[in-house]
Design a protein around this motif. Structure first.
Motif, mmCIF file in Angstrom:
data_model
loop_
_atom_site.group_PDB
_atom_site.id
_atom_site.type_symbol
_atom_site.label_atom_id
_atom_site.label_comp_id
_atom_site.label_asym_id
_atom_site.label_seq_id
_atom_site.Cartn_x
_atom_site.Cartn_y
_atom_site.Cartn_z
ATOM 1 N N LEU A 188 0.800 -1.227 0.000
ATOM 2 C CA LEU A 188 0.000 0.000 0.000
ATOM 3 C C LEU A 188 0.832 1.276 0.000
ATOM 4 O O LEU A 188 0.364 2.320 -0.463
ATOM 5 C CB LEU A 188 -0.926 0.005 1.224
ATOM 6 C CG LEU A 188 -1.913 -1.170 1.331
ATOM 7 C CD1 LEU A 188 -2.641 -1.122 2.661
ATOM 8 C CD2 LEU A 188 -2.907 -1.148 0.176
ATOM 9 N N GLU A 189 2.054 1.194 0.546
ATOM 10 C CA GLU A 189 2.837 2.418 0.707
ATOM 11 C C GLU A 189 4.159 2.387 -0.066
ATOM 12 O O GLU A 189 4.453 3.312 -0.844
ATOM 13 C CB GLU A 189 3.128 2.648 2.198
ATOM 14 C CG GLU A 189 1.866 2.837 3.030
ATOM 15 C CD GLU A 189 2.138 2.938 4.524
ATOM 16 O OE1 GLU A 189 1.215 3.272 5.277
ATOM 17 O OE2 GLU A 189 3.292 2.668 4.950
ATOM 18 N N LEU A 190 4.968 1.322 0.138
ATOM 19 C CA LEU A 190 6.303 1.307 -0.444
ATOM 20 C C LEU A 190 6.282 1.208 -1.968
ATOM 21 O O LEU A 190 6.924 2.017 -2.661
ATOM 22 C CB LEU A 190 7.125 0.159 0.146
ATOM 23 C CG LEU A 190 8.554 0.022 -0.396
ATOM 24 C CD1 LEU A 190 9.354 1.302 -0.182
ATOM 25 C CD2 LEU A 190 9.258 -1.167 0.243
ATOM 26 N N ILE A 191 5.557 0.249 -2.507
ATOM 27 C CA ILE A 191 5.549 0.065 -3.965
ATOM 28 C C ILE A 191 4.966 1.296 -4.685
ATOM 29 O O ILE A 191 5.578 1.778 -5.649
ATOM 30 C CB ILE A 191 4.803 -1.217 -4.362
ATOM 31 C CG1 ILE A 191 5.617 -2.443 -3.910
ATOM 32 C CG2 ILE A 191 4.567 -1.282 -5.867
ATOM 33 C CD1 ILE A 191 4.964 -3.777 -4.193
ATOM 34 N N PRO A 192 3.825 1.839 -4.234
ATOM 35 C CA PRO A 192 3.336 3.069 -4.885
ATOM 36 C C PRO A 192 4.346 4.223 -4.808
ATOM 37 O O PRO A 192 4.490 4.996 -5.765
ATOM 38 C CB PRO A 192 2.065 3.409 -4.095
ATOM 39 C CG PRO A 192 1.589 2.084 -3.583
ATOM 40 C CD PRO A 192 2.841 1.335 -3.261
ATOM 41 N N SER A 193 5.068 4.327 -3.687
ATOM 42 C CA SER A 193 6.074 5.387 -3.550
ATOM 43 C C SER A 193 7.219 5.177 -4.540
ATOM 44 O O SER A 193 7.685 6.135 -5.184
ATOM 45 C CB SER A 193 6.614 5.415 -2.118
ATOM 46 O OG SER A 193 7.633 6.379 -1.988
ATOM 47 N N LEU A 194 7.663 3.936 -4.683
ATOM 48 C CA LEU A 194 8.729 3.629 -5.632
ATOM 49 C C LEU A 194 8.286 3.911 -7.068
ATOM 50 O O LEU A 194 9.057 4.444 -7.882
ATOM 51 C CB LEU A 194 9.153 2.162 -5.498
ATOM 52 C CG LEU A 194 9.877 1.779 -4.198
ATOM 53 C CD1 LEU A 194 10.065 0.264 -4.117
ATOM 54 C CD2 LEU A 194 11.230 2.480 -4.108
#
Length: 485
Positions: free
Chosen positions: A214-220
């Protein structure tokens, strides 16, 4: 029957990697979520369109973590099985209670119970494979999860497309959707107008894996590289090729190196081992640990470094203690591995029903394979001369089902083949000169609460195979430590 593009893509994966064979019995893990719903629908369609003659079973584990929603998930999957006219296997377990008792996380407990359920289901229905709906998205999340928690090249190779469901088991865990992205799954379900269940906890950044999704992959994707998921999959595929090479080379080294393998122990000549590059030394050590059934996830980079540094230096040898009750010592150019023998306290005390035919785990010792065979072309005399030490045969028609397996108990008696009367197992073991340390690790087959077979030691007269036997049960016990390097 017309197949859509996604179904053809998955069929290509199945055939290319030989994930499923026609006429097999297959357990399909179905949670009710989009991935597993698409999986069972596509497998059902392929089974019909390609005449695969598969026996499909829907298996659902109710974790009891979300109250009413968990019950509704189970009802949804049961309705799906009814719609497809497929058998439904349901089991309910209280994951939270088990997690507290075993002092493990909810995630780890759920994973363990899920695979335990899959193994039970596969054995109960003589299935050759368990199929799950892991996707390419799951693979990217797994790679990042392992990277954050610490891993090597083997961990970064991601989720395997196919692997044994349990150590030494002929049943495989396969993932036909591993090259499919979740967005493809959702598009397929929308096109087919198929409903599915949504787990609200998947959208709460509570667990590490959820935070990654929910957070890391979208940020990357938004701030570093929009193609990050594809690049992670590419990385895993490259590392898979590297790992395949190193594992193959490590096995070659073990094949030509002076190696002494005994029960629960192994010795390797380090003068030979240190002639190879350090990376291959690492993979050789890993193969040895794997053979000794040491939990590899408990062995850290520091453990490997400590051992490799030790075998490269001269002088007085040293002892090491590793996880998995493993002792190592290095002296005179020899590295010795000794796994602590299973004590009576840690051997199974409860009885486990024997799957006939099938495979029965005897934790933590190994697994029992039961086969039914006709006596046609069977020579009893020849068999007596050639019988493997870990195998016994019983007369099928003299058996009262069910049979169960356990370790010995005080006062156990048996009527040994070819003798009159009964004898205590304890006395029999003494007569047979069975080492004391091994007596509590010998599987005992029980019928009507009475021992009828001590694997590798004797069979009771009342179930013995004779010249008049028409059908027999062949029991073969495989210990975890009997694999060869």
């Amino acid at each position: 029957m017309h197949l859509d593009k996604l179904s053809y893509k998955i069929f290509h994966t199945i055939t290319k990697y030989q994930l499923i064979k026609p006429h097999d019995a297959i357990i399909v893990g179905v949670s009710g979520g989009p991935d597993s719903v698409a999986l069972i629908k596509i497998l059902h369609a392929l089974n019909s369109a390609k005449s695969l003659c598969l026996s499909l079973f829907l298996a659902h584990l109710n974790h009891q973590l979300r109250g009413k929603s968990s019950e509704e998930d189970a009802q949804f999957v049961q309705a799906l099985s009814n719609e497809l006219s497929l058998p439904f296997i349901l089991k309910s377990v209280n994951i939270e209670t088990i997690a507290i008792r075993t002092k493990r996380s909810i995630e780890e407990t759920a994973r363990r119970e899920r695979y335990k359920f899959f193994l039970e289901s596969a054995q109960g229905y003589n299935a050759s494979a368990v199929v799950t709906g892991h996707t390419a998205d799951d693979n990217t999340e797994t790679i990042l999860h392992r990277l954050i928690r610490g891993t090597g090249t083997l961990g970064l190779s991601g989720i395997p497309l196919k692997r044994p469901l349990a150590t030494g088991s002929p049943i495989h865990l396969v993932r036909p959707l591993l090259f499919i992205w979740r967005k493809e799954i959702i598009e397929y379900l929308e096109e087919k107008r198929r409903s599915y269940r949504t787990d609200a906890t998947n959208y709460k950044p509570v667990y590490l894996r959820n935070k990654i999704r929910l957070e890391l992959i979208p940020s990357l994707e938004n701030h570093y590289n929009p193609n990050i998921k594809n690049l992670l999959i590419q990385l895993s595929q490259i590392l898979n090729l590297h790992n395949e090479f190193f594992v193959t080379e490590a096995k070659k080294i073990l094949a030509v190196s002076p190696v002494e393998k005994k029960q629960d122990s192994c010795t390797i000549n380090t003068r030979c081992l240190t002639q190879y590059p350090r990376v291959l030394q690492y993979f050789v050590l890993r193969e040895i640990l794997n053979t000794l059934q040491i939990p590899l996830n408990a062995i850290t980079y520091d453990h490997y470094t400590k051992i490799l540094d030790e075998i490269s230096r001269k002088g007085k040898g040293r002892h090491f203690q590793l996880p998995g009750n493993l002792s190592l010592w290095h002296e005179h150019g020899m590295l010795h591995f000794q796994k602590a023998l299973v004590s009576a306290r840690s051997t199974p005390t409860s009885e486990t029903l024997v799957q006939i035919p099938g495979i029965t785990p005897v934790y933590p010792l190994g697994h029992l394979i039961a086969e039914i065979s006709a006596m046609q072309n069977f020579s009893l005399e020849t068999y007596k001369k050639q019988k493997p030490r870990n195998q016994e045969t019983l007369d099928f028609h003299r058996i009262t089902m069910p049979l169960s397996v356990r370790m010995r108990k005080d006062g156990d008696k048996i009527s040994p083949l070819g003798t009159q009367g009964h004898k205590k197992l304890k006395d029999l073991f003494v007569d047979k000169k069975v080492p004391v340390k091994e007596r509590d690790t010998i599987p005992i087959i029980v019928m009507n609460n009475q021992p009828v077979c001590a694997l590798g030691i004797c069979v009771d007269n009342k179930v013995k195979v004779t010249a008049s036997t028409q059908k027999m049960i062949i029991l073969t016990f495989h210990r975890h430590d009997e694999k060869t390097l």
